[in-house]
Design a protein around this motif. Structure first.
Motif, PDB file in Angstrom:
ATOM      1  N   THR A 191       0.867  -1.242  -0.033  1.00 33.84           N
ATOM      2  CA  THR A 191      -0.120  -0.004  -0.056  1.00 33.84           C
ATOM      3  C   THR A 191       0.836   1.239  -0.059  1.00 33.84           C
ATOM      4  O   THR A 191       0.407   2.123  -0.752  1.00 33.84           O
ATOM      5  CB  THR A 191      -0.838  -0.086   1.245  1.00 33.84           C
ATOM      6  N   VAL A 192       2.046   1.315   0.622  1.00 35.96           N
ATOM      7  CA  VAL A 192       2.914   2.227   0.796  1.00 35.96           C
ATOM      8  C   VAL A 192       3.645   2.402  -0.658  1.00 35.96           C
ATOM      9  O   VAL A 192       3.524   3.740  -1.084  1.00 35.96           O
ATOM     10  CB  VAL A 192       4.225   2.210   1.780  1.00 35.96           C
ATOM     11  N   GLY A 208      -2.789   6.333  -0.757  1.00 33.77           N
ATOM     12  CA  GLY A 208      -2.756   5.262  -1.765  1.00 33.77           C
ATOM     13  C   GLY A 208      -3.716   4.189  -0.853  1.00 33.77           C
ATOM     14  O   GLY A 208      -3.787   3.879   0.300  1.00 33.77           O
ATOM     15  N   VAL A 209      -4.505   3.393  -1.760  1.00 35.29           N
ATOM     16  CA  VAL A 209      -5.348   2.436  -1.382  1.00 35.29           C
ATOM     17  C   VAL A 209      -5.221   1.172  -2.195  1.00 35.29           C
ATOM     18  O   VAL A 209      -5.040   1.281  -3.320  1.00 35.29           O
ATOM     19  CB  VAL A 209      -6.864   3.011  -1.436  1.00 35.29           C
ATOM     20  N   ALA A 218      -2.577   3.619   2.919  1.00 36.76           N
ATOM     21  CA  ALA A 218      -1.501   4.384   3.471  1.00 36.76           C
ATOM     22  C   ALA A 218      -1.501   5.769   3.380  1.00 36.76           C
ATOM     23  O   ALA A 218      -2.109   6.287   2.349  1.00 36.76           O
ATOM     24  CB  ALA A 218      -0.074   3.929   2.713  1.00 36.76           C
ATOM     25  N   TYR A 219      -0.960   6.804   4.157  1.00 36.85           N
ATOM     26  CA  TYR A 219      -1.309   8.193   4.012  1.00 36.85           C
ATOM     27  C   TYR A 219      -0.201   8.878   4.704  1.00 36.85           C
ATOM     28  O   TYR A 219       0.890   8.400   5.228  1.00 36.85           O
ATOM     29  CB  TYR A 219      -2.439   8.666   4.739  1.00 36.85           C
ATOM     30  N   GLY A 444       7.035   1.398  -6.835  1.00 37.49           N
ATOM     31  CA  GLY A 444       7.171   2.155  -5.555  1.00 37.49           C
ATOM     32  C   GLY A 444       8.415   1.605  -4.737  1.00 37.49           C
ATOM     33  O   GLY A 444       8.957   2.511  -4.092  1.00 37.49           O
ATOM     34  N   ALA A 445       8.501   0.416  -4.935  1.00 29.14           N
ATOM     35  CA  ALA A 445       9.656  -0.106  -4.168  1.00 29.14           C
ATOM     36  C   ALA A 445      11.016   0.664  -4.864  1.00 29.14           C
ATOM     37  O   ALA A 445      11.898   0.853  -4.211  1.00 29.14           O
ATOM     38  CB  ALA A 445       9.845  -1.631  -4.206  1.00 29.14           C
ATOM     39  N   ALA A 446      11.084   0.689  -6.343  1.00 32.42           N
ATOM     40  CA  ALA A 446      12.273   1.217  -6.732  1.00 32.42           C
ATOM     41  C   ALA A 446      12.466   2.707  -6.410  1.00 32.42           C
ATOM     42  O   ALA A 446      13.558   3.193  -6.172  1.00 32.42           O
ATOM     43  CB  ALA A 446      12.132   1.147  -8.313  1.00 32.42           C
ATOM     44  N   LEU A 447      11.342   3.453  -6.467  1.00 38.75           N
ATOM     45  CA  LEU A 447      11.361   4.930  -6.059  1.00 38.75           C
ATOM     46  C   LEU A 447      11.925   4.987  -4.601  1.00 38.75           C
ATOM     47  O   LEU A 447      12.781   5.871  -4.470  1.00 38.75           O
ATOM     48  CB  LEU A 447      10.028   5.566  -6.201  1.00 38.75           C
TER      49      LEU A 447
END
Length: 458
Positions: A191-192, A208-209, A218-219, A444-447
């Motif tokens: 979610t993150v 993010g949902v 996540a917020y 997201g993981a790469a970022l």
């Protein structure tokens, strides 16, 4: 008589404004409680150790892994700037043998999958280590942006020598054994990942949902409000709410069908909110209601009050069937005949039966959309003043939403937005955007790996 029985039953899924407000207030209370609790049984409001969102300008090449309950995805993510990405991805099924074997065998296999990706993209950095972000869709006690101890995994996993161990050490152990030059720079929840990756594309994203088989969000929260966070000082923190684990019977508008789903679940009294809205349970709610209506002769009188064997097993009425039926815009709802004949060997439906079945499915689907909107409203309310300002006419707040229910269920986004307008009022709701987010796990993981490796505020 049959019509009155049906209407009385379906009415239970229609939420009043008062019921919606109780959901918002109840979830808000649990969000606040989760900021300070140190009770190990309360897994909500987990600090991610990520303290800023991407700007959309970041560039570079980073590796990513997204490990879920069914598949492992490995990816080489090219951040191109201006919110653009190029992704080379491979998907590998996680077999039952791997899920129930040793931790060493699992992480050796992950290293082999990573080596396959590197060969595919012809990536050779010589002696330099490649930085990787890992999306881990299981419970983790995070202790730093790149460290976290594995808690109970579930989803069919029963690995030896993994529980309580640090995921970075487990991953890098496999890489070392297989000679793969990769360093784990970041570990995130899916979610993150959705929040971070969509913020790269749409910088106004603040929430993010995920809404698929399960649900979570996540917020961004003020760090000063997260009293259980003990890491380096920072101004703000992305939190993994684990709102799937929220929801108490005291404020949730549970029907007897919701209570039955909860009672026969693996952990009764746990994840009660998720059991009312997510893709795993929506179809089962329809099945339980149909069974009850058949027995009370409120529907399908051709069955003479006898429930067919085809409808008696749990989870046989898929949420996919609901989606198929709601996709049919014909006046006679002919898709219902096809679904019931093909999947349940039930024929002889009257036009009234089809109208009633369509109304039931539409109402259950709409309740999920309304409850998800209420949960988003609770997050907007909690983040107000920190990262969200719906009273500023010049500011847009985007909610990035990933998952099959939001993406594929007919009119779900529209139903959510209607509910948000009812809750927030027309002006404030006009400053909220609901947008489909994709591939949040890998991108997201790469970022986050990029942010961590570049020495950003993490």
């Amino acid at each position: 008589m049959a019509t009155s029985v049906f209407q009385e039953t379906v009415r239970q899924f229609v939420l009043s404004k008062e019921q919606v407000q109780k959901i918002i207030d109840g979830l808000t209370e649990e969000l606040v409680e989760g900021l300070s609790t140190t009770d190990p049984k309360n897994i909500t409001q987990q600090p991610s150790y990520i303290t800023r969102l991407p700007t959309g300008k970041e560039t570079g090449l980073y590796l990513a892994i997204d490990m879920g309950g069914t598949n492992l995805r490995t990816a080489a993510v090219h951040l191109l700037g201006d919110g653009q990405v190029g992704v080379t991805m491979e998907k590998h099924e996680i077999t039952h043998e791997l899920k129930t074997g040793t931790g060493e065998a699992m992480f050796d296999w992950i290293a082999d999958c990573t080596a396959s990706l590197l060969k595919n993209v012809a990536l050779d950095m010589g002696n330099a280590d490649l930085h990787m972000g890992v999306t881990f869709s299981f419970a983790l006690h995070q202790t730093a942006i790149n460290r976290g101890k594995v808690l109970a995994m579930g989803k069919g996993f029963d690995l030896s020598d993994v529980m309580g161990h640090d995921l970075k050490d487990l991953m890098e152990g496999g890489f070392r054994r297989k000679g793969v030059p990769v360093v784990v720079s970041a570990i995130i929840n899916d979610t993150v990942g959705t929040l971070v990756s969509h913020a790269y594309v749409s910088p106004s994203t603040k929430i993010g949902v995920i809404l698929a088989t399960g649900t979570n969000a996540a917020y961004i929260e003020r760090a000063s409000d997260v009293s259980k966070y003990t890491g380096p000082a920072c101004d703000q923190m992305i939190l993994n709410t684990e709102w799937d684990a929220m929801g108490k019977a005291s404020y949730l508008p549970q029907t007897k069908y919701d209570k039955e789903i909860d009672a026969v679940s693996l952990v009764p009294g746990f994840q009660e909110f998720e059991k009312m809205v997510s893709g795993l349970y929506m179809g089962e709610l329809v099945r339980l209601t149909l069974v009850d209506l058949i027995e009370r002769r409120g529907i399908l009188e051709v069955l003479d009050g006898k429930v067919p064997e085809s409808l008696k097993d749990r989870l046989v009425f898929k949420t996919l069937f609901m989606s198929t039926i709601e996709s049919d815009s014909s006046a006679d709802h002919s898709a219902i005949d096809r679904v019931f004949k093909t999947s349940f060997d039930i024929e002889g439906l009257t036009s009234e039966d089809r109208a009633h079945i369509f109304e039931l499915i539409h109402t259950v689907g709409k309740r999920s959309a309304v409850m998800t909107a209420a949960a988003c409203a609770a997050l907007l309310q909690k983040a107000s003043g920190a990262s969200v300002n719906l009273d500023n006419a010049n500011e847009i707040t985007t909610i990035g939403i990933d998952g099959s229910v939001f993406e594929k269920y007919p009119h779900f986004a529209h139903k959510m937005m209607e509910a948000m307008t009812d809750i927030l009022g027309k002006d404030r709701a006009s400053r909220v955007r609901l947008e489909l987010a994709r591939d949040g796990g890998c991108i997201g993981a790469a970022l986050v790996a990029m942010v961590a490796q570049s020495g950003g505020a993490v």
